[in-house]
Write a protein that holds these residues in place. Structure first.
Motif, PDB file in Angstrom:
ATOM      1  N   MET A  69      23.769  48.842  47.603  1.00  9.17           N
ATOM      2  CA  MET A  69      24.011  49.340  48.953  1.00  9.17           C
ATOM      3  C   MET A  69      23.946  48.186  49.935  1.00  9.17           C
ATOM      4  SD  MET A  69      21.497  52.605  48.343  1.00  9.17           S
ATOM      5  CE  MET A  69      20.587  51.648  47.111  1.00  9.17           C
ATOM      6  N   TRP A  70      25.048  47.960  50.638  1.00  9.69           N
ATOM      7  CA  TRP A  70      25.145  46.883  51.622  1.00  9.69           C
ATOM      8  C   TRP A  70      25.111  47.518  53.013  1.00  9.69           C
ATOM      9  CZ3 TRP A  70      28.196  41.891  50.534  1.00  9.69           C
ATOM     10  CH2 TRP A  70      28.055  41.522  49.194  1.00  9.69           C
ATOM     11  N   PHE A  71      24.107  47.166  53.802  1.00  7.91           N
ATOM     12  CA  PHE A  71      23.953  47.681  55.159  1.00  7.91           C
ATOM     13  C   PHE A  71      24.381  46.591  56.144  1.00  7.91           C
ATOM     14  CE2 PHE A  71      20.984  49.982  52.502  1.00  7.91           C
ATOM     15  CZ  PHE A  71      21.006  51.287  52.970  1.00  7.91           C
ATOM     16  N   ASP A  72      25.443  46.852  56.907  1.00  9.97           N
ATOM     17  CA  ASP A  72      25.962  45.857  57.851  1.00  9.97           C
ATOM     18  C   ASP A  72      24.919  45.485  58.901  1.00  9.97           C
ATOM     19  OD1 ASP A  72      28.377  45.876  56.577  1.00  9.97           O
ATOM     20  OD2 ASP A  72      29.404  47.122  58.055  1.00  9.97           O
ATOM     21  N   GLY A  73      24.904  44.225  59.275  1.00 16.08           N
ATOM     22  CA  GLY A  73      24.005  43.733  60.311  1.00 16.08           C
ATOM     23  C   GLY A  73      23.168  42.572  59.829  1.00 16.08           C
ATOM     24  N   GLY A  74      22.333  42.825  58.833  1.00 17.52           N
ATOM     25  CA  GLY A  74      21.539  41.759  58.245  1.00 17.52           C
ATOM     26  C   GLY A  74      20.653  41.035  59.235  1.00 17.52           C
ATOM     27  N   GLY A  75      20.399  39.755  58.930  1.00 18.45           N
ATOM     28  CA  GLY A  75      19.540  38.962  59.805  1.00 18.45           C
ATOM     29  C   GLY A  75      20.120  38.750  61.188  1.00 18.45           C
ATOM     30  N   SER A  76      21.423  38.998  61.345  1.00 16.87           N
ATOM     31  CA  SER A  76      22.064  38.748  62.643  1.00 16.87           C
ATOM     32  C   SER A  76      21.723  39.781  63.706  1.00 16.87           C
ATOM     33  CB  SER A  76      23.584  38.678  62.461  1.00 16.87           C
ATOM     34  OG  SER A  76      23.941  37.551  61.686  1.00 16.87           O
ATOM     35  N   ILE A  77      21.060  40.880  63.336  1.00 15.23           N
ATOM     36  CA  ILE A  77      20.708  41.877  64.349  1.00 15.23           C
ATOM     37  C   ILE A  77      19.222  41.864  64.696  1.00 15.23           C
ATOM     38  CG2 ILE A  77      22.671  43.378  63.828  1.00 15.23           C
ATOM     39  CD1 ILE A  77      20.712  45.218  62.323  1.00 15.23           C
ATOM     40  N   ASP A  78      18.541  40.787  64.354  1.00 18.38           N
ATOM     41  CA  ASP A  78      17.156  40.662  64.818  1.00 18.38           C
ATOM     42  C   ASP A  78      17.099  40.832  66.330  1.00 18.38           C
ATOM     43  OD1 ASP A  78      15.798  40.250  62.433  1.00 18.38           O
ATOM     44  OD2 ASP A  78      16.056  38.071  62.495  1.00 18.38           O
ATOM     45  N   ARG A  79      16.083  41.510  66.797  1.00 17.45           N
ATOM     46  CA  ARG A  79      15.925  41.716  68.234  1.00 17.45           C
ATOM     47  C   ARG A  79      15.471  40.418  68.911  1.00 17.45           C
ATOM     48  NH1 ARG A  79      15.345  47.531  69.170  1.00 17.45           N
ATOM     49  NH2 ARG A  79      15.594  48.576  67.157  1.00 17.45           N
ATOM     50  N   PRO A  80      15.759  40.274  70.215  1.00 21.39           N
ATOM     51  CA  PRO A  80      15.338  39.056  70.936  1.00 21.39           C
ATOM     52  C   PRO A  80      13.832  38.824  70.799  1.00 21.39           C
ATOM     53  CG  PRO A  80      16.844  40.347  72.284  1.00 21.39           C
ATOM     54  CD  PRO A  80      16.533  41.184  71.076  1.00 21.39           C
ATOM     55  N   GLY A  81      13.474  37.602  70.475  1.00 24.41           N
ATOM     56  CA  GLY A  81      12.068  37.251  70.328  1.00 24.41           C
ATOM     57  C   GLY A  81      11.460  37.628  69.002  1.00 24.41           C
ATOM     58  N   ALA A  82      12.258  38.220  68.093  1.00 26.99           N
ATOM     59  CA  ALA A  82      11.715  38.656  66.801  1.00 26.99           C
ATOM     60  C   ALA A  82      12.539  38.089  65.646  1.00 26.99           C
ATOM     61  CB  ALA A  82      11.675  40.184  66.738  1.00 26.99           C
ATOM     62  N   ARG A  83      12.935  36.809  65.761  1.00 23.88           N
ATOM     63  CA  ARG A  83      13.742  36.200  64.707  1.00 23.88           C
ATOM     64  C   ARG A  83      12.948  36.154  63.421  1.00 23.88           C
ATOM     65  NH1 ARG A  83      18.365  36.261  62.712  1.00 23.88           N
ATOM     66  NH2 ARG A  83      19.618  34.353  62.559  1.00 23.88           N
ATOM     67  N   GLY A  84      13.577  36.636  62.353  1.00 25.45           N
ATOM     68  CA  GLY A  84      12.924  36.705  61.054  1.00 25.45           C
ATOM     69  C   GLY A  84      12.363  38.068  60.728  1.00 25.45           C
ATOM     70  N   ALA A  85      12.435  39.016  61.671  1.00 27.24           N
ATOM     71  CA  ALA A  85      11.841  40.338  61.439  1.00 27.24           C
ATOM     72  C   ALA A  85      12.564  41.096  60.330  1.00 27.24           C
ATOM     73  CB  ALA A  85      11.849  41.157  62.729  1.00 27.24           C
ATOM     74  N   THR A  86      13.898  41.041  60.303  1.00 27.38           N
ATOM     75  CA  THR A  86      14.645  41.761  59.270  1.00 27.38           C
ATOM     76  C   THR A  86      14.338  41.193  57.895  1.00 27.38           C
ATOM     77  OG1 THR A  86      16.417  42.283  60.840  1.00 27.38           O
ATOM     78  CG2 THR A  86      16.942  42.437  58.500  1.00 27.38           C
ATOM     79  N   ASN A  87      14.294  39.875  57.799  1.00 29.39           N
ATOM     80  CA  ASN A  87      13.970  39.237  56.532  1.00 29.39           C
ATOM     81  C   ASN A  87      12.570  39.633  56.043  1.00 29.39           C
ATOM     82  OD1 ASN A  87      14.192  37.227  54.371  1.00 29.39           O
ATOM     83  ND2 ASN A  87      12.736  36.043  55.583  1.00 29.39           N
ATOM     84  N   LEU A  88      11.589  39.595  56.917  1.00 26.82           N
ATOM     85  CA  LEU A  88      10.230  39.964  56.534  1.00 26.82           C
ATOM     86  C   LEU A  88      10.155  41.441  56.182  1.00 26.82           C
ATOM     87  CD1 LEU A  88       7.260  39.288  56.165  1.00 26.82           C
ATOM     88  CD2 LEU A  88       6.950  39.499  58.643  1.00 26.82           C
ATOM     89  N   MET A  89      10.852  42.278  56.936  1.00 27.27           N
ATOM     90  CA  MET A  89      10.856  43.710  56.654  1.00 27.27           C
ATOM     91  C   MET A  89      11.394  43.998  55.254  1.00 27.27           C
ATOM     92  SD  MET A  89      13.173  46.454  56.385  1.00 27.27           S
ATOM     93  CE  MET A  89      14.614  45.910  57.284  1.00 27.27           C
ATOM     94  N   MET A  90      12.506  43.367  54.886  1.00 28.84           N
ATOM     95  CA  MET A  90      13.083  43.605  53.556  1.00 28.84           C
ATOM     96  C   MET A  90      12.148  43.143  52.451  1.00 28.84           C
ATOM     97  SD  MET A  90      15.941  45.234  53.822  1.00 28.84           S
ATOM     98  CE  MET A  90      16.653  44.965  52.188  1.00 28.84           C
ATOM     99  N   ALA A  91      11.411  42.059  52.697  1.00 28.15           N
ATOM    100  CA  ALA A  91      10.449  41.580  51.700  1.00 28.15           C
ATOM    101  C   ALA A  91       9.278  42.527  51.524  1.00 28.15           C
ATOM    102  CB  ALA A  91       9.947  40.194  52.095  1.00 28.15           C
ATOM    103  N   LEU A  92       9.075  43.420  52.505  1.00 29.90           N
ATOM    104  CA  LEU A  92       7.957  44.360  52.450  1.00 29.90           C
ATOM    105  C   LEU A  92       8.321  45.701  51.816  1.00 29.90           C
ATOM    106  CD1 LEU A  92       6.458  43.648  55.965  1.00 29.90           C
ATOM    107  CD2 LEU A  92       5.205  43.419  53.815  1.00 29.90           C
TER     108      LEU A  92
END
Length: 456
Positions: A69-92
């Motif tokens: 399952m590929w969900f469009d957006g990825g790391g490019s939709i991190d919210r302002p000031g929260a760079r790396g949040a999507t990556n950390l979330m997926m690791a959790l």
């Protein structure tokens, strides 16, 4: 561990099939007798009762199924000031759900002989699973918990955060990573591509559980998912499975990024780094998957640098002059810009000469194109190797999801070789004149190169 995906389209253009359902003609007997090699695969378009779509290659010969399952957006939709949040979330996501902590989740997965994957890329997050038919319902119920209702326990968050930070700190000492990040910063201005989806030590250290919950809410959404499935399941069974697995996910709440612009000035950027061998990344803007010139571009790149030992760059830089152990180029088809890039490493005393050879080959290709023999060899390899690149249900499921993510037609697999064979020398010349420009080619050199001066 996370990665920057080159392109869904590029994967779909090079890695499609399954041994059980591929029918290939014999390899042409001579260079004069070149014909497309067929790769025939039966893809079914499935729509669940709840409206979730998937592409399915059904194969009941082995009691086993893969889903991606590929969900469009990825790391490019991190919210302002929260760079790396999507990556950390997926690791959790594999760190617990419901009453299960991380160890119990892993034990349950092992007991079911299931394999799950949770990955973050530049343009999407990817969830994958491989399950036995006899355990399918239980395994996918476990996966559903991870996707829909992860725990995001504070203890796990702090532990995984530290793992991510350790990876970032290591990357800060890796010349290849430094060259990539420097190139991106030069090329993409204020677009999300300009910064690492991993975040920085500072941004990741500052992430809160609320940031992770928000990233989960934005990244895993049912209206931006492409699903590929291969193996032992019927379309009817898959429809029910899709609603059970994904039906409770929300719809998107953040916009996708705008198109990126290539802003690098061209020339040479040097990052002083005390290593005996310089890492070199080079590139300029390429051609998108939907462009009418894509297949001539694709074949041209095979001749230039993607063809391994026989590619022009490998012959000139490695074989003729011994300036590197290897050099390659690729078509980087990210969602918001198409890039044409390449990379090599060379000792500090030889790297200047290697850069000169690359520039000379760029100029020669732009001026003279390629030869008939080079075109025929590239077409023969690209069509002949195509049916051999299928490695089972997992690769098929990923390819099907990639094709949908890139809006490719469902019959692409069965027409791809014809499009490769339709490329002419005139097509290659037109594309080379359009794309191959030594003046705009941007080099990033990380090391202490001798006799090489920065031009930026």
């Amino acid at each position: 561990m996370t990665f920057t995906r080159l392109s869904a389209a590029f994967l779909a253009a090079t890695m499609l099939t399954a041994p059980a359902i591929v029918h290939a003609q014999a390899q042409p007997a001579s260079e004069e007798e070149i014909a497309p090699v067929e790769a025939i695969i039966d893809i079914q378009h499935v729509v669940s009762p709840g409206g979730i779509e998937a592409w399915l290659v059904q194969d009941n010969t082995i009691p086993f199924m893969s889903i991606e399952m590929w969900f469009d957006g990825g790391g490019s939709i991190d919210r302002p000031g929260a760079r790396g949040a999507t990556n950390l979330m997926m690791a959790l996501l594999e760190e617990g759900t419901g009453d299960l902590d991380a160890q119990e989740f892993a034990s349950a997965q092992e007991a079911l002989a299931a394999s799950f994957g949770f990955d973050t890329y530049r343009d999407e997050v990817v969830v994958s699973a491989q399950v036995l038919t006899q355990n399918r319902d239980e395994a996918l119920a476990l996966l559903r918990g991870a996707i829909v209702a992860p725990s995001f326990d504070e203890t796990a968050l702090n532990r995984v955060r530290q793992q991510v930070i350790s990876g970032i700190e290591y990357d800060e000492t890796d010349p290849d990573t430094i060259s990539s990040r420097t190139f991106n910063a030069l090329a993409y201005g204020d677009h999300p591509y300009a910064t690492s989806l991993d975040g920085t030590v500072q941004t990741v250290a500052a992430l809160t559980r609320d940031d992770i919950v928000a990233a989960h809410r934005s990244a895993l959404v049912r209206d931006r998912v492409s699903v590929g499935v291969a193996g032992d399941i019927t379309p009817e069974e898959l429809g029910v499975l899709l609603d059970d697995l994904l039906g409770d996910l929300p719809t998107s709440d953040v916009p996708l990024p705008e198109l990126a612009e290539f802003e690098a000035p061209g020339g040479i950027e040097i990052v002083d780094f005390p290593v005996p061998q310089s890492s070199v990344l080079f590139g300029n803007e390429g051609i998108t998957r939907t462009d009418p010139d894509f297949f001539p571009y694709f074949v041209m790149n095979q001749v230039l640098g993607a063809g391994g030992y026989r590619s022009r760059l490998n012959q000139e830089v490695r074989e003729e002059r011994g300036l590197t152990y290897g050099i390659s180029t690729w078509t980087g088809l990210s969602d918001y810009i198409a890039m044409h890039q390449g990379a090599f490493s060379s000792s500090n005393d030889l790297v200047a000469q290697a850069v000169d050879v690359v520039l000379a080959e760029w100029e020669d290709l732009a001026t003279n194109g390629i030869t008939e023999a080079e075109l025929e060899a590239a077409q023969r390899y690209m069509t002949g190797a195509y049916p051999l690149r299928f490695s089972g249900n997992g690769s098929i499921a990923g390819t099907l999801a990639a094709m949908q993510a890139d809006d490719m037609p469902i019959d692409y697999i069965n027409t791809r070789n014809e499009q490769v064979m339709a490329v002419t020398l005139e097509d290659i010349q037109r594309v080379a004149e359009r794309v191959i420009d030594p003046e705009t080619l941007q080099f990033v050199v990380v090391g202490q190169p001798e006799g090489l001066e920065p031009s930026n």
